[in-house]
Motif scaffolding. Structure first.
Motif, short mmCIF file in Angstrom:
data_model
loop_
_atom_site.label_atom_id
_atom_site.label_comp_id
_atom_site.label_asym_id
_atom_site.label_seq_id
_atom_site.Cartn_x
_atom_site.Cartn_y
_atom_site.Cartn_z
N VAL A 1 0.68 -1.30 -0.10
CA VAL A 1 0.05 0.00 0.06
C VAL A 1 0.86 1.31 -0.15
O VAL A 1 0.75 2.14 -0.67
CB VAL A 1 -0.87 -0.04 1.33
CG1 VAL A 1 -1.68 1.15 1.27
CG2 VAL A 1 -2.13 -1.19 0.88
N VAL A 2 1.81 1.36 0.91
CA VAL A 2 2.64 2.51 0.87
C VAL A 2 3.47 2.53 -0.42
O VAL A 2 3.83 3.72 -0.92
CB VAL A 2 3.82 2.16 1.88
CG1 VAL A 2 4.93 3.43 2.03
CG2 VAL A 2 3.12 2.39 3.33
N GLU A 3 4.03 1.41 -1.08
CA GLU A 3 4.80 1.72 -2.29
C GLU A 3 3.96 1.95 -3.62
O GLU A 3 4.39 2.72 -4.43
CB GLU A 3 5.44 0.11 -2.37
CG GLU A 3 6.51 -0.11 -1.66
CD GLU A 3 6.94 -1.56 -1.59
OE1 GLU A 3 6.91 -2.12 -2.73
OE2 GLU A 3 7.72 -1.97 -0.79
N ARG A 4 2.84 1.18 -3.66
CA ARG A 4 1.99 1.31 -4.86
C ARG A 4 0.68 2.18 -4.50
O ARG A 4 0.23 2.62 -5.85
CB ARG A 4 1.62 0.01 -5.49
CG ARG A 4 3.01 -0.81 -5.65
CD ARG A 4 2.64 -2.16 -6.10
NE ARG A 4 3.58 -3.11 -6.10
CZ ARG A 4 3.59 -4.36 -6.72
NH1 ARG A 4 2.53 -4.81 -7.04
NH2 ARG A 4 4.59 -5.08 -6.59
N GLY A 5 0.33 2.21 -3.42
CA GLY A 5 -1.10 2.95 -3.28
C GLY A 5 -2.13 1.67 -3.39
O GLY A 5 -1.81 0.70 -3.84
N VAL A 6 -3.28 2.05 -2.61
CA VAL A 6 -4.44 0.98 -2.58
C VAL A 6 -5.21 0.84 -3.69
O VAL A 6 -5.69 -0.23 -3.94
CB VAL A 6 -5.11 1.45 -1.30
CG1 VAL A 6 -6.07 2.41 -1.58
CG2 VAL A 6 -6.12 0.36 -0.80
N CYS B 1 1.62 7.74 8.30
CA CYS B 1 0.76 8.86 7.31
C CYS B 1 0.23 8.62 6.33
O CYS B 1 -0.77 8.55 5.82
CB CYS B 1 1.52 10.16 8.02
SG CYS B 1 1.25 10.81 9.47
N ARG B 2 1.52 8.04 5.32
CA ARG B 2 0.92 7.92 4.16
C ARG B 2 -0.04 6.49 3.86
O ARG B 2 -1.07 6.44 3.01
CB ARG B 2 2.35 7.52 3.22
CG ARG B 2 3.12 8.64 2.81
CD ARG B 2 4.29 8.31 2.17
NE ARG B 2 4.30 7.52 1.04
CZ ARG B 2 5.31 6.67 0.41
NH1 ARG B 2 6.35 6.56 0.96
NH2 ARG B 2 4.92 5.92 -0.61
N LEU B 3 0.13 5.51 4.96
CA LEU B 3 -0.48 4.70 4.83
C LEU B 3 -1.96 4.97 5.17
O LEU B 3 -3.16 4.39 4.53
CB LEU B 3 -0.13 3.43 6.08
CG LEU B 3 -0.56 2.19 6.06
CD1 LEU B 3 -0.68 1.16 4.86
CD2 LEU B 3 -0.22 1.54 7.42
N LEU B 4 -2.32 5.74 6.22
CA LEU B 4 -3.57 6.12 6.76
C LEU B 4 -4.29 7.07 5.49
O LEU B 4 -5.54 6.62 5.45
CB LEU B 4 -3.48 6.89 7.81
CG LEU B 4 -3.21 6.24 9.16
CD1 LEU B 4 -2.74 7.06 10.39
CD2 LEU B 4 -4.37 5.34 9.63
N TYR B 5 -3.56 7.55 4.84
CA TYR B 5 -4.09 8.71 3.73
C TYR B 5 -4.58 7.77 2.59
O TYR B 5 -5.58 7.79 2.07
CB TYR B 5 -3.42 9.79 3.48
CG TYR B 5 -3.35 11.05 4.34
CD1 TYR B 5 -4.36 11.60 4.49
CD2 TYR B 5 -2.24 11.19 4.88
CE1 TYR B 5 -4.62 12.85 5.09
CE2 TYR B 5 -2.21 12.46 5.64
CZ TYR B 5 -3.26 13.04 6.02
OH TYR B 5 -3.31 14.06 6.71
N GLU B 6 -3.60 6.65 2.26
CA GLU B 6 -3.95 5.79 1.33
C GLU B 6 -5.14 4.93 1.69
O GLU B 6 -6.23 4.90 0.79
CB GLU B 6 -2.86 4.75 0.91
CG GLU B 6 -1.72 5.50 0.22
CD GLU B 6 -2.18 5.70 -1.50
OE1 GLU B 6 -3.17 4.90 -1.61
OE2 GLU B 6 -1.51 6.50 -2.03
N LEU B 7 -5.28 4.58 2.83
CA LEU B 7 -6.63 3.61 3.09
C LEU B 7 -8.01 4.54 3.20
O LEU B 7 -8.94 3.97 2.92
CB LEU B 7 -6.28 2.95 4.58
CG LEU B 7 -5.10 1.74 4.28
CD1 LEU B 7 -4.66 1.23 5.48
CD2 LEU B 7 -5.78 0.51 3.11
N GLY B 8 -7.55 5.62 3.40
CA GLY B 8 -8.59 6.77 3.59
C GLY B 8 -9.56 6.84 2.31
O GLY B 8 -10.66 7.08 2.07
#
Length: 209
Positions: free
Chosen positions: A22-27, A103-110
């Protein structure tokens, strides 16, 4: 059937791999086959541990929310002075930069939360827990007379959380609108106005004896 210990280890491994992807590529672009390939498993084997990619990502989200909230609660516990607690809380809510993985993880999953009520419920919990932390700081400062709140404490707490989210999102875009010092300065400016407290005194180094 996998033994319970082995099953727990494999689930933890898959959650960690999904987090990395998720961090590398986006969700949005993530597929079950991506997780399976990195884990060295078939997609069917991944589905033995998680019924769907969405279930796996919910576990990733749960852990990310818990890590973020626990870290902020610890920051609040470490400072006794409400003014210093407020400053520390504001700093802990912003990304440290574009390489801030949590933070990137939380925003992506958002992005999933906009479409899936289960994800949205977890983000509501994240929001409410952060508001509660700010409420405790604001009300303690008000009770001690170091804050003279310009409006009710809940309104200020909510604004602080939403402003953090907004600045954080802009900071993590491909071309950042704000850098860390600017976002921090703007948030502290609002907090100083809302509490009628000179937070510059808190930010200044303490005089050496």
């Amino acid at each position: 059937m996998a033994r319970p210990k082995r099953q727990h280890e494999r689930r933890a491994q898959l959650v960690e791999i999904a987090r990395q992807l998720v961090v590398e590529r986006g969700v949005v672009a993530l597929r079950l086959t991506d997780v399976a390939k990195r884990a060295g498993l078939s997609p069917a084997s991944v589905l033995y541990y998680f019924s769907a990619l969405s279930e796996l990502l919910k576990e990733v989200q749960d852990q990310a929310v818990e890590r973020f909230c626990s870290a902020r609660a610890e920051v609040a516990r470490q400072e006794k002075d409400p003014r210093r607690r407020l400053v520390a809380m504001i700093r802990s809510g912003l990304p440290t930069g574009q390489d801030d993985e949590l933070c990137r993880l939380l925003y992506e999953l958002g992005t999933v939360a906009r479409r899936d009520p289960a994800y949205a419920a977890r983000y509501l919990d994240l929001y409410q827990r952060q508001v509660a932390l700010y409420l405790g700081i604001l009300e303690a400062g008000s009770a001690l007379g170091v804050f003279d709140l310009a409006s009710d404490s809940e309104t200020i707490a909510r604004n602080l959380v939403v402003l953090e989210d907004g600045y954080g999102l802009h900071m993590l875009m491909a071309v950042a609108t704000f850098d860390v010092p600017t976002a921090e300065r703007l948030l502290l400016s609002y907090a100083a106005t809302a509490t009628r407290c000179d937070l510059d005194q808190v930010l200044s180094p303490e005089p050496t004896p």
